[in-house]
Scaffold this motif. Structure first.
Motif, short mmCIF file in Angstrom:
data_model
loop_
_atom_site.label_atom_id
_atom_site.label_comp_id
_atom_site.label_asym_id
_atom_site.label_seq_id
_atom_site.Cartn_x
_atom_site.Cartn_y
_atom_site.Cartn_z
N ALA A 128 104.04 -55.09 -84.42
CA ALA A 128 104.23 -53.68 -84.77
C ALA A 128 103.25 -52.73 -84.11
O ALA A 128 103.56 -51.55 -83.92
CB ALA A 128 104.13 -53.51 -86.29
N ILE A 129 102.08 -53.20 -83.74
CA ILE A 129 100.99 -52.29 -83.36
C ILE A 129 101.32 -51.46 -82.12
O ILE A 129 100.95 -50.27 -82.04
CB ILE A 129 99.66 -53.08 -83.17
CG1 ILE A 129 98.49 -52.10 -83.05
CG2 ILE A 129 99.74 -54.02 -81.98
CD1 ILE A 129 98.24 -51.30 -84.30
N GLY A 130 102.02 -52.02 -81.17
CA GLY A 130 102.35 -51.28 -79.94
C GLY A 130 103.20 -50.05 -80.23
O GLY A 130 102.93 -48.95 -79.72
N GLY A 131 104.23 -50.23 -81.06
CA GLY A 131 105.11 -49.11 -81.42
C GLY A 131 104.37 -48.03 -82.20
O GLY A 131 104.62 -46.84 -82.02
N ALA A 150 104.95 -45.37 -90.08
CA ALA A 150 105.78 -46.38 -89.42
C ALA A 150 105.96 -47.61 -90.31
O ALA A 150 107.07 -48.14 -90.44
CB ALA A 150 105.15 -46.78 -88.09
N ALA A 151 104.86 -48.04 -90.94
CA ALA A 151 104.94 -49.21 -91.82
C ALA A 151 105.87 -48.93 -92.99
O ALA A 151 106.70 -49.78 -93.37
CB ALA A 151 103.54 -49.57 -92.32
N GLY A 152 105.76 -47.74 -93.57
CA GLY A 152 106.63 -47.38 -94.69
C GLY A 152 108.09 -47.35 -94.29
O GLY A 152 108.97 -47.79 -95.05
N SER A 162 109.00 -56.32 -85.38
CA SER A 162 109.33 -56.21 -83.95
C SER A 162 110.17 -54.97 -83.64
O SER A 162 110.34 -54.60 -82.48
CB SER A 162 110.07 -57.47 -83.49
OG SER A 162 111.25 -57.66 -84.25
N GLN A 163 110.71 -54.31 -84.70
CA GLN A 163 111.50 -53.10 -84.52
C GLN A 163 110.64 -51.84 -84.56
O GLN A 163 111.17 -50.72 -84.62
CB GLN A 163 112.55 -53.00 -85.64
CG GLN A 163 113.59 -54.10 -85.61
CD GLN A 163 114.52 -53.95 -84.41
OE1 GLN A 163 115.13 -52.90 -84.20
NE2 GLN A 163 114.61 -54.99 -83.62
N SER A 164 109.31 -52.01 -84.49
CA SER A 164 108.41 -50.85 -84.61
C SER A 164 108.62 -49.84 -83.49
O SER A 164 108.50 -48.63 -83.71
CB SER A 164 106.95 -51.30 -84.64
OG SER A 164 106.57 -51.89 -83.41
N GLN A 165 108.93 -50.30 -82.29
CA GLN A 165 109.15 -49.36 -81.19
C GLN A 165 110.42 -48.55 -81.44
O GLN A 165 110.47 -47.35 -81.15
CB GLN A 165 109.25 -50.08 -79.85
CG GLN A 165 109.28 -49.14 -78.64
CD GLN A 165 108.03 -48.27 -78.56
OE1 GLN A 165 106.91 -48.77 -78.49
NE2 GLN A 165 108.21 -46.95 -78.57
N ARG A 166 111.44 -49.19 -81.99
CA ARG A 166 112.68 -48.48 -82.36
C ARG A 166 112.36 -47.40 -83.40
O ARG A 166 112.80 -46.25 -83.28
CB ARG A 166 113.69 -49.48 -82.92
CG ARG A 166 114.93 -48.83 -83.54
CD ARG A 166 115.76 -49.88 -84.29
NE ARG A 166 116.81 -49.28 -85.11
CZ ARG A 166 117.54 -49.95 -85.98
NH1 ARG A 166 117.33 -51.26 -86.15
NH2 ARG A 166 118.47 -49.34 -86.69
N VAL A 167 111.61 -47.76 -84.42
CA VAL A 167 111.23 -46.81 -85.46
C VAL A 167 110.41 -45.67 -84.86
O VAL A 167 110.62 -44.49 -85.18
CB VAL A 167 110.43 -47.52 -86.57
CG1 VAL A 167 109.81 -46.52 -87.54
CG2 VAL A 167 111.35 -48.48 -87.33
N ALA A 179 111.53 -28.65 -86.79
CA ALA A 179 110.34 -27.91 -87.23
C ALA A 179 109.40 -28.78 -88.05
O ALA A 179 108.34 -28.35 -88.46
CB ALA A 179 110.77 -26.70 -88.07
N GLN A 180 109.82 -30.03 -88.28
CA GLN A 180 109.00 -30.95 -89.08
C GLN A 180 107.90 -31.59 -88.25
O GLN A 180 108.08 -31.85 -87.06
CB GLN A 180 109.88 -32.06 -89.67
CG GLN A 180 110.89 -31.61 -90.69
CD GLN A 180 111.70 -32.79 -91.21
OE1 GLN A 180 112.14 -33.63 -90.42
NE2 GLN A 180 111.88 -32.86 -92.51
N THR A 181 106.80 -31.89 -88.91
CA THR A 181 105.78 -32.74 -88.30
C THR A 181 106.10 -34.18 -88.68
O THR A 181 106.94 -34.44 -89.56
CB THR A 181 104.38 -32.39 -88.81
OG1 THR A 181 104.31 -32.68 -90.22
CG2 THR A 181 104.05 -30.93 -88.57
N LEU A 182 105.44 -35.11 -88.05
CA LEU A 182 105.65 -36.51 -88.41
C LEU A 182 105.25 -36.74 -89.87
O LEU A 182 105.89 -37.52 -90.59
CB LEU A 182 104.83 -37.42 -87.49
CG LEU A 182 104.94 -38.92 -87.79
CD1 LEU A 182 106.37 -39.41 -87.64
CD2 LEU A 182 104.00 -39.71 -86.88
N GLU A 183 104.21 -36.07 -90.31
CA GLU A 183 103.78 -36.21 -91.70
C GLU A 183 104.86 -35.72 -92.66
O GLU A 183 105.14 -36.35 -93.68
CB GLU A 183 102.48 -35.45 -91.93
CG GLU A 183 101.87 -35.67 -93.31
CD GLU A 183 100.50 -35.03 -93.45
OE1 GLU A 183 99.87 -35.24 -94.51
OE2 GLU A 183 100.06 -34.33 -92.51
#
Length: 207
Positions: A128-131, A150-152, A162-167, A179-183
């Motif tokens: 997951a860490i790369g994504g 991302a974890a959530g 392994s789907q972390s890059q997709r997420v 207009a949204q932030t990632l947070e």
């Protein structure tokens, strides 16, 4: 009226003065030369001290950075329960990402530790860490916060690590095209994801 004796004494004084004048001048020149040489030596010493300090600073900084990374890895092993082989793999991954991304190995190690605290197993952390790094970099979000979001999202949609890059790609596109932030998006996902799961919606459709 000058006496013969006083004349002779005056003459001798003049002669001695004439003899010693060059010597005094030479001594003055020597004194100035010695002073200049001393000033040069002092300046060289100061420059050497400054140079030594400048050379020592990166070494000290590197030592502190390495100590921070080592502490992160020890904490990661304690929290995740990783075996020696798993820790070697995670350490290699953190060091590699530290060389090839804008993050340091210690920062990567901290993000890994946060994943472990979220219940990710060692192989999931490695996957997951790369994504997560991509998500943080693409949205300009703090790495720890990006990892949490991302974890959530992975957990909410029952996705493999392994789907972390997709997420990361979905969240980045959604946040950057609105207009949204990632947070903001991460907070909304906490409430929307369970409903989306109930209706069989994917993370792309939900986003």
């Amino acid at each position: 009226m000058a006496t013969p004796g006083s004349i002779r004494a005056g003459k001798a004084f003049v002669e001695i003065g004439a003899i010693t004048a060059p010597l005094e001048a030479a001594l003055r020149r020597a004194s100035l030369t010695l002073k200049a040489w001393g000033d040069q030596v002092q300046a060289m010493g100061q420059r050497a001290l400054l140079a030594a300090g400048a050379m020592a600073a990166p070494v000290a900084l590197a030592g502190r950075v390495y100590a921070g990374f080592s502490d992160q890895m020890k904490a990661l092993q304690a929290v995740s329960g990783a075996t020696a082989a798993e820790m070697r793999r995670l350490t290699n991954t953190a060091e590699d990402l530290g060389r090839t991304t804008s993050y340091t190995a210690a920062q990567v190690g901290e993000a890994m530790l946060n994943l472990a605290r979220s219940g990710f197993r060692p192989h999931e952390i490695d996957n997951a860490i790369g994504g997560i790094l991509s998500l943080a970099r693409a949205t300009g979000t703090d790495l720890a916060l990006a990892g949490e979001i991302a974890a959530g999202s992975l957990r909410a949609f029952n996705l493999e690590a392994s789907q972390s890059q997709r997420v990361a790609d979905v969240l980045t596109a959604t946040a950057n095209n609105s207009a949204q932030t990632l947070e903001d998006l991460g907070e909304a996902m906490k409430y929307v994801a369970p409903v989306a799961q109930e209706y069989g919606l994917s993370i792309e459709e939900t986003a």
